[in-house]
Design a protein around this motif. Structure first.
Motif, short mmCIF file in Angstrom:
data_model
loop_
_atom_site.label_atom_id
_atom_site.label_comp_id
_atom_site.label_asym_id
_atom_site.label_seq_id
_atom_site.Cartn_x
_atom_site.Cartn_y
_atom_site.Cartn_z
N THR A 132 -32.50 -34.79 -20.83
CA THR A 132 -33.61 -34.92 -21.79
C THR A 132 -33.94 -33.59 -22.43
OG1 THR A 132 -35.36 -34.62 -20.13
CG2 THR A 132 -34.64 -36.88 -20.59
N LEU A 133 -33.75 -32.50 -21.68
CA LEU A 133 -34.09 -31.17 -22.20
C LEU A 133 -32.97 -30.57 -23.06
CD1 LEU A 133 -35.84 -29.71 -19.03
CD2 LEU A 133 -36.94 -30.51 -21.15
N THR A 134 -31.81 -31.19 -23.04
CA THR A 134 -30.69 -30.67 -23.87
C THR A 134 -30.21 -31.69 -24.89
OG1 THR A 134 -29.07 -31.40 -22.22
CG2 THR A 134 -29.85 -29.12 -22.04
N GLY A 135 -30.61 -32.95 -24.73
CA GLY A 135 -30.12 -34.03 -25.59
C GLY A 135 -30.82 -34.08 -26.93
N SER A 136 -30.37 -35.01 -27.73
CA SER A 136 -31.01 -35.21 -29.03
C SER A 136 -31.22 -36.71 -29.23
CB SER A 136 -30.16 -34.62 -30.16
OG SER A 136 -28.90 -35.24 -30.21
N ALA A 137 -32.20 -37.01 -30.08
CA ALA A 137 -32.53 -38.40 -30.39
C ALA A 137 -33.13 -38.43 -31.78
CB ALA A 137 -33.53 -38.95 -29.36
N LEU A 138 -33.14 -39.60 -32.36
CA LEU A 138 -33.73 -39.75 -33.68
C LEU A 138 -35.21 -39.40 -33.64
CD1 LEU A 138 -33.43 -40.57 -36.62
CD2 LEU A 138 -33.81 -42.95 -35.92
N PHE A 139 -35.90 -39.82 -32.57
CA PHE A 139 -37.32 -39.52 -32.40
C PHE A 139 -37.53 -38.80 -31.08
CE2 PHE A 139 -37.23 -43.46 -34.95
CZ PHE A 139 -37.83 -42.97 -36.11
N ALA A 140 -38.31 -37.74 -31.09
CA ALA A 140 -38.59 -36.97 -29.87
C ALA A 140 -39.30 -37.83 -28.83
CB ALA A 140 -39.42 -35.74 -30.21
N GLU A 141 -40.03 -38.86 -29.27
CA GLU A 141 -40.71 -39.74 -28.34
C GLU A 141 -39.72 -40.44 -27.40
OE1 GLU A 141 -43.40 -39.38 -31.92
OE2 GLU A 141 -41.25 -39.60 -31.59
N GLU A 142 -38.50 -40.71 -27.89
CA GLU A 142 -37.47 -41.32 -27.05
C GLU A 142 -37.13 -40.41 -25.88
OE1 GLU A 142 -34.05 -42.58 -29.40
OE2 GLU A 142 -35.40 -42.93 -31.09
N LEU A 143 -37.00 -39.12 -26.18
CA LEU A 143 -36.68 -38.15 -25.13
C LEU A 143 -37.87 -37.96 -24.18
CD1 LEU A 143 -34.74 -35.52 -27.25
CD2 LEU A 143 -33.79 -37.07 -25.52
N ALA A 144 -39.08 -38.03 -24.72
CA ALA A 144 -40.27 -37.91 -23.88
C ALA A 144 -40.33 -39.06 -22.88
CB ALA A 144 -41.53 -37.85 -24.74
N SER A 145 -40.05 -40.26 -23.33
CA SER A 145 -40.03 -41.41 -22.43
C SER A 145 -38.96 -41.25 -21.36
CB SER A 145 -39.79 -42.70 -23.21
OG SER A 145 -40.89 -42.98 -24.04
N ALA A 146 -37.79 -40.79 -21.78
CA ALA A 146 -36.69 -40.56 -20.83
C ALA A 146 -37.07 -39.47 -19.82
CB ALA A 146 -35.42 -40.18 -21.57
N LEU A 147 -37.82 -38.47 -20.26
CA LEU A 147 -38.25 -37.41 -19.35
C LEU A 147 -39.18 -37.96 -18.28
CD1 LEU A 147 -38.35 -34.43 -18.50
CD2 LEU A 147 -40.23 -34.13 -20.14
N LEU A 148 -40.10 -38.83 -18.64
CA LEU A 148 -41.01 -39.42 -17.66
C LEU A 148 -40.23 -40.19 -16.60
CD1 LEU A 148 -43.96 -40.70 -19.88
CD2 LEU A 148 -43.76 -38.52 -18.65
N VAL A 149 -39.23 -40.94 -17.03
CA VAL A 149 -38.37 -41.66 -16.10
C VAL A 149 -37.65 -40.67 -15.20
CG1 VAL A 149 -36.35 -43.17 -15.89
CG2 VAL A 149 -38.11 -43.66 -17.61
N ALA A 150 -37.08 -39.62 -15.78
CA ALA A 150 -36.33 -38.61 -15.03
C ALA A 150 -37.21 -37.88 -14.02
CB ALA A 150 -35.69 -37.61 -15.99
N LEU A 151 -38.48 -37.69 -14.35
CA LEU A 151 -39.41 -37.04 -13.42
C LEU A 151 -39.76 -37.95 -12.26
CD1 LEU A 151 -41.83 -35.33 -15.97
CD2 LEU A 151 -40.23 -34.16 -14.41
N GLY A 152 -39.45 -39.24 -12.38
CA GLY A 152 -39.71 -40.18 -11.29
C GLY A 152 -41.03 -40.92 -11.42
N ILE A 153 -41.66 -40.86 -12.57
CA ILE A 153 -42.93 -41.56 -12.76
C ILE A 153 -42.68 -43.07 -12.73
CG2 ILE A 153 -44.85 -41.97 -14.36
CD1 ILE A 153 -44.57 -38.97 -15.12
N PRO A 154 -43.34 -43.77 -11.82
CA PRO A 154 -43.05 -45.19 -11.65
C PRO A 154 -43.44 -46.02 -12.88
CG PRO A 154 -44.89 -44.50 -10.25
CD PRO A 154 -44.36 -43.28 -10.93
N ASP A 155 -42.58 -46.95 -13.21
CA ASP A 155 -42.77 -47.88 -14.34
C ASP A 155 -42.69 -47.22 -15.71
OD1 ASP A 155 -42.92 -50.07 -12.74
OD2 ASP A 155 -45.08 -50.35 -12.93
N ALA A 156 -42.34 -45.94 -15.77
CA ALA A 156 -42.19 -45.29 -17.09
C ALA A 156 -40.95 -45.86 -17.75
CB ALA A 156 -42.06 -43.78 -16.93
N THR A 157 -41.04 -46.11 -19.05
CA THR A 157 -39.88 -46.64 -19.77
C THR A 157 -39.71 -45.92 -21.09
OG1 THR A 157 -41.25 -48.38 -20.75
CG2 THR A 157 -39.96 -48.93 -18.80
#
Length: 157
Positions: A132-157
């Motif tokens: 998530t910290l090195t990737g790219s996406a059309l919208f930064a919000e996509e990476l932010a959501s992926a970061l929450l999942v990667a951090l282990g926050i339950p039910d984050a999508t």
């Protein structure tokens, strides 16, 4: 024009919107409730110490992503003991905004994210955090959501 506000993710047992306002966040929008007391709230603006103020008042870790026109995300995370880390989402797009990437080194951000996650009692995915910290996406919000999942926050999508 894309999102130029931000999102805040934290745990709270109290009235979160009151606590967020008191910490200095403005333009508070809907809150999405996740598992285990985690909540994600969108906001329009935050003061320089808003995140620290919130963590001090709630005594729980929090992570905030401030967006620049949905193209770039600035990540800040703090724990109650004062530990913090920063990161940048959508680095390739950040270059087009002339944001100095050297101010946001990836490895210290990954290390900080892992420590933050552990302090929050979560189980992080180091490889996914790095992506998530090195990737790219059309919208930064996509990476932010992926970061929450990667951090282990339950039910984050």
């Amino acid at each position: 024009m894309g999102n130029s506000g931000g999102s805040l993710t934290t745990r709270s047992t109290g009235e979160l919107h009151q606590l967020i306002r008191a910490a200095g966040f403005t333009g508070i929008e809907d809150t999405e409730t996740l598992a285990e007391g985690w909540q994600v709230t969108d906001f329009a603006d935050a003061g320089r110490r808003s995140l620290v103020n919130l963590v001090q008042s709630t005594k729980t870790p929090a992570v905030m992503v401030s967006f620049v026109d949905s193209d770039v995300g600035f990540v800040e995370a703090v724990t109650p003991d004062g530990s913090s880390w920063e990161g940048l989402l959508n680095r390739e797009m950040a270059e087009s905004y002339e944001i100095p990437l050297e101010h946001f080194p990836v490895e210290p951000a990954v290390t900080g994210a892992l420590a933050w996650s552990a302090a929050a009692g979560l189980t992080p995915d180091e490889q996914a955090i790095r992506q998530t910290l090195t990737g790219s996406a059309l919208f930064a919000e996509e990476l932010a959501s992926a970061l929450l999942v990667a951090l282990g926050i339950p039910d984050a999508t």
